[in-house]
Design an enzyme around this catalytic site. Structure first.
Site, PDB file in Angstrom:
ATOM      1  CG  PHE A 172      -2.201   1.119   1.528  1.00  0.00           C
ATOM      2  CD1 PHE A 172      -3.153   1.311   0.344  1.00  0.00           C
ATOM      3  CD2 PHE A 172      -1.948   2.556   2.207  1.00  0.00           C
ATOM      4  CE1 PHE A 172      -3.786   2.491   0.217  1.00  0.00           C
ATOM      5  CE2 PHE A 172      -2.131   3.576   1.841  1.00  0.00           C
ATOM      6  CZ  PHE A 172      -3.447   3.521   1.330  1.00  0.00           C
ATOM      7  CG  ASP A 228      -1.312  -2.994   7.273  1.00  0.00           C
ATOM      8  OD1 ASP A 228      -1.886  -2.828   7.427  1.00  0.00           O
ATOM      9  OD2 ASP A 228      -0.679  -1.338   6.514  1.00  0.00           O
ATOM     10  CE1 TYR A 244      -9.394   3.505   6.443  1.00  0.00           C
ATOM     11  CE2 TYR A 244      -8.281   4.617   8.063  1.00  0.00           C
ATOM     12  CZ  TYR A 244      -8.189   4.230   6.962  1.00  0.00           C
ATOM     13  OH  TYR A 244      -7.158   4.093   6.403  1.00  0.00           O
ATOM     14  CE  LYS A 245      -8.111  -0.137   5.367  1.00  0.00           C
ATOM     15  NZ  LYS A 245      -8.279   0.744   4.245  1.00  0.00           N
ATOM     16  NE  ARG A 303     -10.461  -2.640  -3.437  1.00  0.00           N
ATOM     17  CZ  ARG A 303      -9.688  -2.157  -2.710  1.00  0.00           C
ATOM     18  NH1 ARG A 303      -8.626  -2.148  -1.794  1.00  0.00           N
ATOM     19  NH2 ARG A 303     -10.417  -0.758  -1.969  1.00  0.00           N
TER      20      ARG A 303
END
Ligand SMILES: Cc1ncc(COP(=O)(O)O)c(C=O)c1O
Length: 407
Positions: A123, A194, A219-220, A368
């Protein structure tokens, strides 16, 4: 769908599903890999913190409410999901900032080793953070294309830390933490994971797999809310090994002594820096309350059942069109989302969103589907794949209005 009814834990999952806001009527959400669903109690938590905390108690809130404790209590409420002890987890700052803090910490602990190994296509923020450290502090970066190159990267015995994504943000490929941690430790290096695309979706065994350090988005799948603070984990063997890279008053051993000199707090506390983000923490506390009820093994099984079903539906319903699964078929090798490879993924994602199926795309061709095990049902998967099928059959996703880029 009958798979929902057959699940022995159905009563629990129904209760969990009802504990979250269902969003816009007629919309199916598959974007937990970006922003997880909102617990129904968030508005009340926010109103309480604003009225009772900010408006009324004001400065006294620091003593009368739990504001200072939140990085610890939020960490404790999600620790079981990541296979960690409560005392080793904090919720604070952002994933990128925590990545910086822990990379710098690992470089201090492992000196004179100075190499950071990371995946070339990680990422972007993780790469940027490492690049900046390398520029400023003479750490050297060594890139690997994938985990198979790790033994060669570790061979020179100069690696301080290996920073890996537990789950790839595009394909959802999940790495074998236990095996890789063994290589890393045998080479005398530290691991930094991560967990952004696995925490809250699948079971994680940080302690059992002997991971050294970890970060992950709040927040995911963890449902902490937009811009929620992130998780940070440190194995207790490193807890008191060095100063933190950012030494702030909240990480001091005795914050309110207002000592002239810095003394690091015990263990993970030293990674707290400034005043906690009280409003964001209040929103996160709603999800934290729910997470305390969740058994990670059952969560993992639920996620496997849902994502296996989704893949089966793709296979059965989309066979005539050039959509290919780019996520692994085995659940143990997959993270929170399922990715389809499709030439035109960005336009197809927008067409799906217009039809009420919220998915996301990533360049060049990844579509996704972020499946949240606490809120998604098998029935929803069936309905969503029917919409996908209709769009592919009609070709309407090729309409010019779907060409403009969106996030
Ligand atoms: C794998 C991964 N790491 C890090 C981040 C960045 O997190 P933050 O915005 O909290 O710094 C993201 C954001 O989507 C991500 O997907």
């Amino acid at each position: 769908m009958h798979l929902d009814a057959q699940d022995p834990g159905q009563i629990f999952w129904t209760h969990m599903g009802k504990s979250f806001d269902s969003g816009t009527p007629g919309t199916l959400y598959f974007d937990a890999n970006s922003i997880g669903p909102m617990p129904c109690t968030v508005p009340l938590k926010m109103t309480t913190v604003l009225q009772e905390g900010w408006a009324q108690a004001r400065r006294r809130s620091w003593n009368e409410l739990d504001w200072l404790e939140q990085p610890r209590t939020l960490g404790a409420s999600i620790a079981h999901l990541i296979g960690a002890d409560s005392k080793d987890v904090r919720v604070t700052d952002t994933t990128s900032i925590n990545q910086y803090k822990l990379l710098r910490y690992a470089l201090s602990v492992a000196a004179p080793r100075h190499v950071i190994v990371l995946e070339r296509h990680v990422f972007p923020s993780n790469r940027y953070v490492a690049e900046a450290i390398a520029r400023d502090h003479q750490a050297q970066l060594r890139f690997i294309d994938d985990a198979s190159q790790l033994p060669a990267a570790l061979a020179p015995q100069d690696v301080a830390v290996v920073a890996l994504s537990h789950v790839d943000y595009r394909s959802s490929t999940r790495l074998d933490m236990t095996e890789l941690n063994r290589y890393i430790r045998e080479a005398g290096a530290m691991s930094l994971w991560d967990l952004s695309h696995s925490a809250g979706a699948v079971a994680i065994a940080l302690r059992q797999s002997d991971a050294d350090l970890a970060v992950g988005c709040g927040y995911k799948y963890l449902c902490g809310g937009p811009g929620a603070p992130a998780l940070l984990y440190i194995h207790p063997r490193w807890a008191d090994a060095a100063w933190p890279a950012i030494a702030g008053w909240m990480g001091h051993a005795d914050t309110f002594a207002f000592d002239a000199d810095y003394r690091p707090g015990a263990g993970a506390d030293r990674f707290l820096v400034g005043t906690p983000a009280v409003l964001a923490n209040a929103a996160f506390s709603a999800a934290a309350q729910l997470w305390r009820e969740v058994d990670p093994v059952a969560l993992n099984q639920r996620h496997r059942s849902l994502t296996d079903t989704l893949i089966q539906l793709f296979d059965e319903q989309c066979a005539p069109w050039p959509v290919h699964l780019s996520s692994p078929r085995h659940h143990a090798q997959r993270g929170g989302h399922v990715t389809l490879q499709f030439h035109g993924a960005a336009a197809l994602a927008q067409a799906l969103v217009e039809q009420g199926v919220v998915v996301s795309s990533r360049k060049p061709d990844a579509l996704r589907w972020g499946v949240h095990p606490l809120t998604t049902t098998h029935q929803q998967l069936w309905s969503a794949v029917q919409v996908l099928r209709q769009l592919l059959a009609s070709g309407t996703w090729q309409d010019a209005r779907f060409e403009r880029p969106v996030v």
